[in-house]
Design a protein around this motif. Structure first.
Motif, PDB file in Angstrom:
ATOM      1  N   GLY A   1       0.842  -1.207   0.000  1.00 33.28           N
ATOM      2  CA  GLY A   1       0.000   0.000   0.000  1.00 33.28           C
ATOM      3  C   GLY A   1       0.866   1.241   0.000  1.00 33.28           C
ATOM      4  O   GLY A   1       1.745   1.394   0.853  1.00 33.28           O
ATOM      5  N   ASN A   2       0.617   2.115  -0.959  1.00 33.66           N
ATOM      6  CA  ASN A   2       1.316   3.401  -1.025  1.00 33.66           C
ATOM      7  C   ASN A   2       0.325   4.463  -0.560  1.00 33.66           C
ATOM      8  O   ASN A   2      -0.576   4.846  -1.309  1.00 33.66           O
ATOM      9  N   TRP A   3       0.503   4.910   0.680  1.00 32.71           N
ATOM     10  CA  TRP A   3      -0.482   5.840   1.259  1.00 32.71           C
ATOM     11  C   TRP A   3      -0.277   7.279   0.781  1.00 32.71           C
ATOM     12  O   TRP A   3      -1.071   8.165   1.131  1.00 32.71           O
ATOM     13  N   LYS A   4       0.805   7.506   0.084  1.00 28.50           N
ATOM     14  CA  LYS A   4       1.103   8.843  -0.469  1.00 28.50           C
ATOM     15  C   LYS A   4       1.046   9.912   0.644  1.00 28.50           C
ATOM     16  O   LYS A   4       1.412   9.640   1.772  1.00 28.50           O
ATOM     17  N   MET A   5       0.577  11.124   0.335  1.00 23.54           N
ATOM     18  CA  MET A   5       0.581  12.213   1.334  1.00 23.54           C
ATOM     19  C   MET A   5      -0.845  12.399   1.857  1.00 23.54           C
ATOM     20  O   MET A   5      -1.538  13.357   1.514  1.00 23.54           O
TER      21      MET A   5
ATOM     22  N   GLY B   1      11.391   6.074  -7.479  1.00 22.86           N
ATOM     23  CA  GLY B   1      11.068   6.365  -8.872  1.00 22.86           C
ATOM     24  C   GLY B   1       9.586   6.283  -9.191  1.00 22.86           C
ATOM     25  O   GLY B   1       9.204   6.039 -10.347  1.00 22.86           O
ATOM     26  N   HIS B   2       8.747   6.499  -8.172  1.00 26.46           N
ATOM     27  CA  HIS B   2       7.306   6.548  -8.459  1.00 26.46           C
ATOM     28  C   HIS B   2       7.070   7.641  -9.506  1.00 26.46           C
ATOM     29  O   HIS B   2       7.751   8.673  -9.493  1.00 26.46           O
ATOM     30  N   SER B   3       6.097   7.453 -10.361  1.00 26.79           N
ATOM     31  CA  SER B   3       5.898   8.427 -11.452  1.00 26.79           C
ATOM     32  C   SER B   3       5.599   9.826 -10.910  1.00 26.79           C
ATOM     33  O   SER B   3       5.906  10.828 -11.559  1.00 26.79           O
ATOM     34  N   GLU B   4       4.985   9.879  -9.702  1.00 25.45           N
ATOM     35  CA  GLU B   4       4.724  11.215  -9.129  1.00 25.45           C
ATOM     36  C   GLU B   4       6.021  11.903  -8.736  1.00 25.45           C
ATOM     37  O   GLU B   4       6.137  13.121  -8.856  1.00 25.45           O
ATOM     38  N   ARG B   5       7.008  11.153  -8.291  1.00 27.60           N
ATOM     39  CA  ARG B   5       8.317  11.761  -7.982  1.00 27.60           C
ATOM     40  C   ARG B   5       9.068  12.094  -9.282  1.00 27.60           C
ATOM     41  O   ARG B   5       9.743  13.104  -9.376  1.00 27.60           O
TER      42      ARG B   5
ATOM     43  N   TYR C   1       5.506  -2.299 -12.100  1.00 25.71           N
ATOM     44  CA  TYR C   1       5.074  -1.737 -13.394  1.00 25.71           C
ATOM     45  C   TYR C   1       3.800  -0.949 -13.141  1.00 25.71           C
ATOM     46  O   TYR C   1       2.769  -1.516 -12.759  1.00 25.71           O
ATOM     47  N   GLU C   2       3.885   0.353 -13.347  1.00 23.60           N
ATOM     48  CA  GLU C   2       2.739   1.221 -13.121  1.00 23.60           C
ATOM     49  C   GLU C   2       2.546   2.120 -14.330  1.00 23.60           C
ATOM     50  O   GLU C   2       3.224   3.164 -14.449  1.00 23.60           O
ATOM     51  N   PRO C   3       1.664   1.725 -15.246  1.00 23.37           N
ATOM     52  CA  PRO C   3       1.399   2.624 -16.364  1.00 23.37           C
ATOM     53  C   PRO C   3       0.875   3.952 -15.816  1.00 23.37           C
ATOM     54  O   PRO C   3      -0.084   3.959 -15.037  1.00 23.37           O
TER      55      PRO C   3
ATOM     56  N   TRP D   1      -0.820   6.321 -16.908  1.00 25.06           N
ATOM     57  CA  TRP D   1      -2.211   6.663 -17.225  1.00 25.06           C
ATOM     58  C   TRP D   1      -3.209   5.868 -16.390  1.00 25.06           C
ATOM     59  O   TRP D   1      -4.410   6.166 -16.392  1.00 25.06           O
ATOM     60  N   ALA D   2      -2.730   4.860 -15.673  1.00 26.27           N
ATOM     61  CA  ALA D   2      -3.643   4.048 -14.853  1.00 26.27           C
ATOM     62  C   ALA D   2      -3.586   4.434 -13.384  1.00 26.27           C
ATOM     63  O   ALA D   2      -4.377   3.949 -12.577  1.00 26.27           O
ATOM     64  N   ILE D   3      -2.652   5.315 -13.017  1.00 22.74           N
ATOM     65  CA  ILE D   3      -2.482   5.649 -11.601  1.00 22.74           C
ATOM     66  C   ILE D   3      -3.511   6.694 -11.171  1.00 22.74           C
ATOM     67  O   ILE D   3      -3.545   7.804 -11.702  1.00 22.74           O
ATOM     68  N   GLY D   4      -4.360   6.290 -10.252  1.00 25.24           N
ATOM     69  CA  GLY D   4      -5.340   7.207  -9.669  1.00 25.24           C
ATOM     70  C   GLY D   4      -6.417   7.653 -10.643  1.00 25.24           C
ATOM     71  O   GLY D   4      -7.144   8.602 -10.366  1.00 25.24           O
ATOM     72  N   THR D   5      -6.538   6.975 -11.771  1.00 29.52           N
ATOM     73  CA  THR D   5      -7.490   7.412 -12.793  1.00 29.52           C
ATOM     74  C   THR D   5      -8.722   6.517 -12.879  1.00 29.52           C
ATOM     75  O   THR D   5      -9.697   6.869 -13.528  1.00 29.52           O
TER      76      THR D   5
ATOM     77  N   TYR E   1       2.146  -5.167 -10.207  1.00 25.38           N
ATOM     78  CA  TYR E   1       1.367  -4.273 -11.077  1.00 25.38           C
ATOM     79  C   TYR E   1       0.771  -3.181 -10.200  1.00 25.38           C
ATOM     80  O   TYR E   1       0.280  -3.457  -9.086  1.00 25.38           O
ATOM     81  N   GLY E   2       0.785  -1.955 -10.684  1.00 24.96           N
ATOM     82  CA  GLY E   2       0.133  -0.864  -9.969  1.00 24.96           C
ATOM     83  C   GLY E   2      -0.618   0.032 -10.927  1.00 24.96           C
ATOM     84  O   GLY E   2      -0.149   0.322 -12.037  1.00 24.96           O
ATOM     85  N   GLY E   3      -1.795   0.482 -10.509  1.00 27.41           N
ATOM     86  CA  GLY E   3      -2.604   1.372 -11.337  1.00 27.41           C
ATOM     87  C   GLY E   3      -4.059   1.017 -11.180  1.00 27.41           C
ATOM     88  O   GLY E   3      -4.546   0.081 -11.814  1.00 27.41           O
ATOM     89  N   SER E   4      -4.729   1.754 -10.261  1.00 27.62           N
ATOM     90  CA  SER E   4      -6.164   1.572 -10.036  1.00 27.62           C
ATOM     91  C   SER E   4      -6.549   0.129  -9.705  1.00 27.62           C
ATOM     92  O   SER E   4      -7.605  -0.347 -10.106  1.00 27.62           O
ATOM     93  N   MET E   5      -5.672  -0.559  -8.963  1.00 30.74           N
ATOM     94  CA  MET E   5      -6.055  -1.905  -8.525  1.00 30.74           C
ATOM     95  C   MET E   5      -7.052  -1.770  -7.385  1.00 30.74           C
ATOM     96  O   MET E   5      -6.908  -0.912  -6.510  1.00 30.74           O
ATOM     97  N   LYS E   6      -8.080  -2.596  -7.417  1.00 30.21           N
ATOM     98  CA  LYS E   6      -9.104  -2.591  -6.370  1.00 30.21           C
ATOM     99  C   LYS E   6      -9.633  -4.015  -6.203  1.00 30.21           C
ATOM    100  O   LYS E   6      -9.294  -4.878  -7.031  1.00 30.21           O
TER     101      LYS E   6
ATOM    102  N   GLY F   1       0.833  -6.469  -5.991  1.00 28.51           N
ATOM    103  CA  GLY F   1       0.303  -5.178  -6.432  1.00 28.51           C
ATOM    104  C   GLY F   1       0.875  -4.039  -5.613  1.00 28.51           C
ATOM    105  O   GLY F   1       1.183  -4.199  -4.422  1.00 28.51           O
ATOM    106  N   LEU F   2       1.037  -2.892  -6.276  1.00 28.90           N
ATOM    107  CA  LEU F   2       1.338  -1.642  -5.564  1.00 28.90           C
ATOM    108  C   LEU F   2       0.060  -0.822  -5.664  1.00 28.90           C
ATOM    109  O   LEU F   2      -0.400  -0.498  -6.771  1.00 28.90           O
ATOM    110  N   ILE F   3      -0.507  -0.519  -4.518  1.00 27.27           N
ATOM    111  CA  ILE F   3      -1.873   0.003  -4.494  1.00 27.27           C
ATOM    112  C   ILE F   3      -1.897   1.372  -3.821  1.00 27.27           C
ATOM    113  O   ILE F   3      -1.406   1.518  -2.700  1.00 27.27           O
ATOM    114  N   GLY F   4      -2.464   2.343  -4.514  1.00 26.36           N
ATOM    115  CA  GLY F   4      -2.570   3.694  -3.973  1.00 26.36           C
ATOM    116  C   GLY F   4      -3.912   3.879  -3.293  1.00 26.36           C
ATOM    117  O   GLY F   4      -4.113   3.525  -2.133  1.00 26.36           O
ATOM    118  N   GLY F   5      -4.864   4.432  -4.036  1.00 32.09           N
ATOM    119  CA  GLY F   5      -6.175   4.797  -3.486  1.00 32.09           C
ATOM    120  C   GLY F   5      -6.821   3.713  -2.640  1.00 32.09           C
ATOM    121  O   GLY F   5      -7.282   3.982  -1.519  1.00 32.09           O
ATOM    122  N   ALA F   6      -6.851   2.501  -3.149  1.00 32.81           N
ATOM    123  CA  ALA F   6      -7.552   1.424  -2.438  1.00 32.81           C
ATOM    124  C   ALA F   6      -6.798   0.942  -1.200  1.00 32.81           C
ATOM    125  O   ALA F   6      -7.340   0.153  -0.421  1.00 32.81           O
TER     126      ALA F   6
HETATM  127  C1  PEP Z   1       0.260   4.277  -7.051  1.00 32.67           C
HETATM  128  O1  PEP Z   1       0.280   5.479  -6.891  1.00 32.67           O
HETATM  129  O2  PEP Z   1       1.285   3.601  -6.864  1.00 32.67           O
HETATM  130  C2  PEP Z   1      -1.006   3.673  -7.468  1.00 32.67           C
HETATM  131  C3  PEP Z   1      -0.980   2.512  -8.027  1.00 32.67           C
HETATM  132  O3  PEP Z   1      -2.126   4.421  -7.236  1.00 32.67           O
HETATM  133  P1  PEP Z   1      -3.657   3.973  -7.521  1.00 32.67           P
HETATM  134  O4  PEP Z   1      -3.803   2.567  -6.984  1.00 32.67           O
HETATM  135  O5  PEP Z   1      -4.480   4.949  -6.786  1.00 32.67           O
HETATM  136  O6  PEP Z   1      -3.845   4.019  -8.997  1.00 32.67           O
END
Ligand code: PEP
Length: 255
Positions: free
Chosen positions: A21-25, A109-113, A179-181, A183-187, A215-220, A236-241
């Motif tokens: 889980g990537n809780w971000k800020m 190296g997260h895409s946001e950084r 691997y986090e496309p 365009w799939a992150i948080g979208t 895999y990371g990108g809007s996984m739920k 999985g690397l999971i942000g929002g969820a």
């Molecule tokens: C992330 O930021 O690493 C990520 C995968 O975010 P989300 O799950 O919200 O798309």
């Protein structure tokens, strides 16, 4: 890890999935502790989850220490680190400091950084070297933008990122690739399982056996089972969820 089967040109190794889980800020100390405790309790109630997966949370920097006091079953990771040793680097946090508070992992190296802090592959490799030297496991993030995929360049981009972001001496023990496309992150958009399979096979060829590829990108919970069952998806690397214990545990359950 145990060898399960031979597929294609290379061995497929089964290993516990890593659910990170990537809780971000986000949130407050209180909310972070509450979330960590809910995840711990969930794992306590379902011991089978821990047999199937390793669970990791990466809270904001200031929440690492308080969260470390309330977890036992969950691993702890940071979202970034400095490429420098302790010293005159205002605002930075060294790998030694992360080790000191009990972190075992660091996302790099997260895409946001890469986007908001102009982090380059070379910088990511420097940070990864420092992290590995300190005994931290790195989660090195790679992924193409939407326009790069539309131009059919996703493998060129990801291949170049891997080549330049992974330092010498990467092993399955000290390195995880995510691997986090972009365009799939948080979208809410997720790559199809087919696209994920193709990209993960490509990454597997580049990094070799044993290194986990997340895999990371809007996984739920609703899409996790399919994504996590895709060949070469080791977690999985999971942000929002990851900010809701129920959803995060639902993803672990899907694994
Ligand atoms: C992330 O930021 O690493 C990520 C995968 O975010 P989300 O799950 O919200 O798309």
């Amino acid at each position: 890890m145990e060898q399960e089967a031979l597929k294609g040109n290379y061995e497929v190794i089964t290993m516990k999935k890593l659910i990170a889980g990537n809780w971000k800020m986000n949130g407050t100390i209180e909310a972070a502790i509450e979330l960590a405790e809910s995840i711990e309790n969930g794992l306590e109630k379902k011991p089978e989850l821990q047999e199937k997966c390793d669970v990791l949370v990466c809270p904001p920097l200031l929440h690492l220490l308080p969260v470390s006091g309330s977890i036992e079953k969950i691993a702890l990771g940071a979202q970034d680190c400095s490429q420098n040793d302790n010293g005159a680097f205002t605002g930075d946090v060294s790998t030694a400091m992360l080790k000191d508070i009990g972190a075992g992992y660091v996302i790099l190296g997260h895409s946001e950084r890469r986007q908001y802090h102009n982090e380059t592959d070379e910088l990511v490799a420097q940070k990864a070297t420092k992290a590995n030297e300190a005994g931290l496991i790195t989660i090195i993030c790679v992924g193409e933008t939407e326009s790069e995929r539309e131009a059919g360049k996703e493998q060129d981009i990801v291949g170049a990122q891997l080549a330049a972001s992974m330092p010498e001496g990467c092993t399955p023990e000290n390195t995880v690739i995510a691997y986090e496309p972009v365009w799939a992150i948080g979208t809410g958009k997720t790559a199809t399982a087919e696209d994920v399979a193709v990209m993960h096979a490509f990454i597997r060829e580049k990094v070799g056996e044993g290194i986990r590829i997340l895999y990371g990108g809007s996984m739920k919970p609703a899409n996790a089972a399919e994504l996590l069952a895709t060949p070469n998806v080791d977690g999985g690397l999971i942000g929002g969820a990851s900010l809701k214990a129920e959803d995060f545990l639902g993803i672990a359950q899907a694994a």
